[in-house]
Design an enzyme around this catalytic site. Sequence first.
Site, PDB file in Angstrom:
ATOM      1  N   GLY A  14      50.797  44.752  38.889  1.00 19.65           N
ATOM      2  CA  GLY A  14      52.173  45.211  39.074  1.00 19.65           C
ATOM      3  C   GLY A  14      53.017  45.313  37.818  1.00 19.65           C
ATOM      4  O   GLY A  14      54.242  45.224  37.887  1.00 19.65           O
ATOM      5  N   ASN A  16      53.524  48.040  36.076  1.00 19.65           N
ATOM      6  CA  ASN A  16      54.340  49.260  36.228  1.00 19.65           C
ATOM      7  C   ASN A  16      55.468  49.032  37.230  1.00 19.65           C
ATOM      8  O   ASN A  16      56.586  49.506  37.027  1.00 19.65           O
ATOM      9  CB  ASN A  16      53.471  50.446  36.660  1.00 19.65           C
ATOM     10  CG  ASN A  16      52.798  51.108  35.476  1.00 19.65           C
ATOM     11  OD1 ASN A  16      53.462  51.734  34.659  1.00 19.65           O
ATOM     12  ND2 ASN A  16      51.489  50.930  35.364  1.00 19.65           N
ATOM     13  N   MET A  92      45.205  51.119  44.643  1.00 15.35           N
ATOM     14  CA  MET A  92      43.798  51.458  44.469  1.00 15.35           C
ATOM     15  C   MET A  92      43.093  51.866  45.770  1.00 15.35           C
ATOM     16  O   MET A  92      41.882  51.684  45.897  1.00 15.35           O
ATOM     17  CB  MET A  92      43.064  50.285  43.814  1.00 15.35           C
ATOM     18  CG  MET A  92      43.543  50.011  42.402  1.00 15.35           C
ATOM     19  SD  MET A  92      43.474  51.500  41.352  1.00 15.35           S
ATOM     20  CE  MET A  92      43.884  50.825  39.740  1.00 15.35           C
ATOM     21  N   ILE A  94      42.238  55.027  48.443  1.00 15.54           N
ATOM     22  CA  ILE A  94      42.259  56.486  48.614  1.00 15.54           C
ATOM     23  C   ILE A  94      42.813  56.778  50.004  1.00 15.54           C
ATOM     24  O   ILE A  94      42.395  56.163  50.993  1.00 15.54           O
ATOM     25  CB  ILE A  94      40.840  57.067  48.428  1.00 15.54           C
ATOM     26  CG1 ILE A  94      40.444  56.908  46.956  1.00 15.54           C
ATOM     27  CG2 ILE A  94      40.790  58.540  48.847  1.00 15.54           C
ATOM     28  CD1 ILE A  94      39.031  57.345  46.639  1.00 15.54           C
ATOM     29  N   ASN A 109      52.354  59.465  41.420  1.00 14.52           N
ATOM     30  CA  ASN A 109      51.416  58.434  40.953  1.00 14.52           C
ATOM     31  C   ASN A 109      51.445  58.390  39.438  1.00 14.52           C
ATOM     32  O   ASN A 109      51.735  59.403  38.795  1.00 14.52           O
ATOM     33  CB  ASN A 109      49.996  58.797  41.420  1.00 14.52           C
ATOM     34  CG  ASN A 109      48.957  57.792  40.950  1.00 14.52           C
ATOM     35  OD1 ASN A 109      49.175  56.569  41.009  1.00 14.52           O
ATOM     36  ND2 ASN A 109      47.815  58.279  40.479  1.00 14.52           N
ATOM     37  N   HIS A 111      48.823  57.633  36.317  1.00 11.26           N
ATOM     38  CA  HIS A 111      47.368  57.582  36.089  1.00 11.26           C
ATOM     39  C   HIS A 111      47.116  57.401  34.591  1.00 11.26           C
ATOM     40  O   HIS A 111      47.749  58.085  33.773  1.00 11.26           O
ATOM     41  CB  HIS A 111      46.751  58.897  36.594  1.00 11.26           C
ATOM     42  CG  HIS A 111      45.263  58.970  36.418  1.00 11.26           C
ATOM     43  ND1 HIS A 111      44.385  58.418  37.329  1.00 11.26           N
ATOM     44  CD2 HIS A 111      44.512  59.509  35.429  1.00 11.26           C
ATOM     45  CE1 HIS A 111      43.146  58.631  36.902  1.00 11.26           C
ATOM     46  NE2 HIS A 111      43.192  59.288  35.761  1.00 11.26           N
TER      47      HIS A 111
HETATM   48  C1  GAR Z   1      47.752  51.200  35.517  1.00 13.23           C
HETATM   49  O1  GAR Z   1      47.116  51.436  34.289  1.00 13.23           O
HETATM   50  C2  GAR Z   1      47.775  52.447  36.350  1.00 13.23           C
HETATM   51  O2  GAR Z   1      47.971  53.624  35.611  1.00 13.23           O
HETATM   52  C3  GAR Z   1      46.407  52.415  36.954  1.00 13.23           C
HETATM   53  O3  GAR Z   1      46.178  51.078  37.282  1.00 13.23           O
HETATM   54  C4  GAR Z   1      46.927  50.258  36.386  1.00 13.23           C
HETATM   55  C5  GAR Z   1      47.783  49.353  37.218  1.00 13.23           C
HETATM   56  O4  GAR Z   1      48.410  48.392  36.417  1.00 13.23           O
HETATM   57  N1  GAR Z   1      46.298  53.279  38.098  1.00 13.23           N
HETATM   58  C6  GAR Z   1      45.203  53.908  38.427  1.00 13.23           C
HETATM   59  O5  GAR Z   1      44.163  53.827  37.805  1.00 13.23           O
HETATM   60  C7  GAR Z   1      45.340  54.784  39.659  1.00 13.23           C
HETATM   61  N2  GAR Z   1      44.174  55.564  39.844  1.00 13.23           N
HETATM   62  P1  GAR Z   1      49.654  47.604  36.943  1.00 13.23           P
HETATM   63  O6  GAR Z   1      49.271  46.999  38.302  1.00 13.23           O
HETATM   64  O7  GAR Z   1      49.888  46.524  35.919  1.00 13.23           O
HETATM   65  O8  GAR Z   1      50.800  48.552  37.063  1.00 13.23           O
END
Ligand code: GAR
Length: 215
Positions: A14, A16, A92, A94, A109, A111
């Site tokens: 979390g 982001n 995560m 789909i 989203n 990515h």
């Molecule tokens: C982030 O790097 C995000 O871009 C990626 O997972 C991480 C989550 O980090 N998302 C994906 O790969 C989606 N396909 P966080 O939980 O610290 O935000």
Amino acid sequence: MAPLKVGVLISGRGSNLLALLEACATPGFPATIALVVSNRTDAGGLAHAARFGVPTAVVPHRDHADRESFDRAVSAALEAAGVELVCLAGFMRIFSPWFPTRWADRIINIHPSLLPSFKGMHVQQQAIASGVRVSGATVHFVTNDLDGGPIVAQAAVPVHPDDSVETLSARILKAEHDLYPLVLRWFGERRVRLAAANRVVIDGVAADAAVLWRP
Ligand code: GAR
């Protein structure tokens, strides 16, 4: 104009989400997080939401027989909270085709690659293995084309010859934390619209403002 009501979907750490919570807590920010939904009870991000006094819901995917029934449960929670825009932040799962259709044009989203390069999982490893010199992060609309929806904004970072997955991921993640709040501000200001041919227009913002360079 009332702040845009946002629902954030997470599965893990979390960071982001934290960047979005911090942005929304700044005075005058045009969006507010109405609900955080996790598909995992142990998602670290749930504690960030609690610290900011934001309601959370856990919808364990294992409690649902199929993807669509999980998606409908998540959607019901978002609707009950009055959510207008869904932000995926390290979510995560789909979706079944039902969810992106239900939230069409109102779901984005982040990515960790410069799409359309490196879709799916382990994208930092994919970037290193491919030998690219630049990678980054993309915020895009979510459609039923996995990691293929219209691109809103991107942040570019260098890939160093001695990068590991960890060092590159950290560099990209730092850029994500700048990019996602910037994009959320534009959504809150109701500037973002989908134009023809997969193009996203951000009204009143110079075109190059939607590209962050993080050398
Ligand atoms: C982030 O790097 C995000 O871009 C990626 O997972 C991480 C989550 O980090 N998302 C994906 O790969 C989606 N396909 P966080 O939980 O610290 O935000």
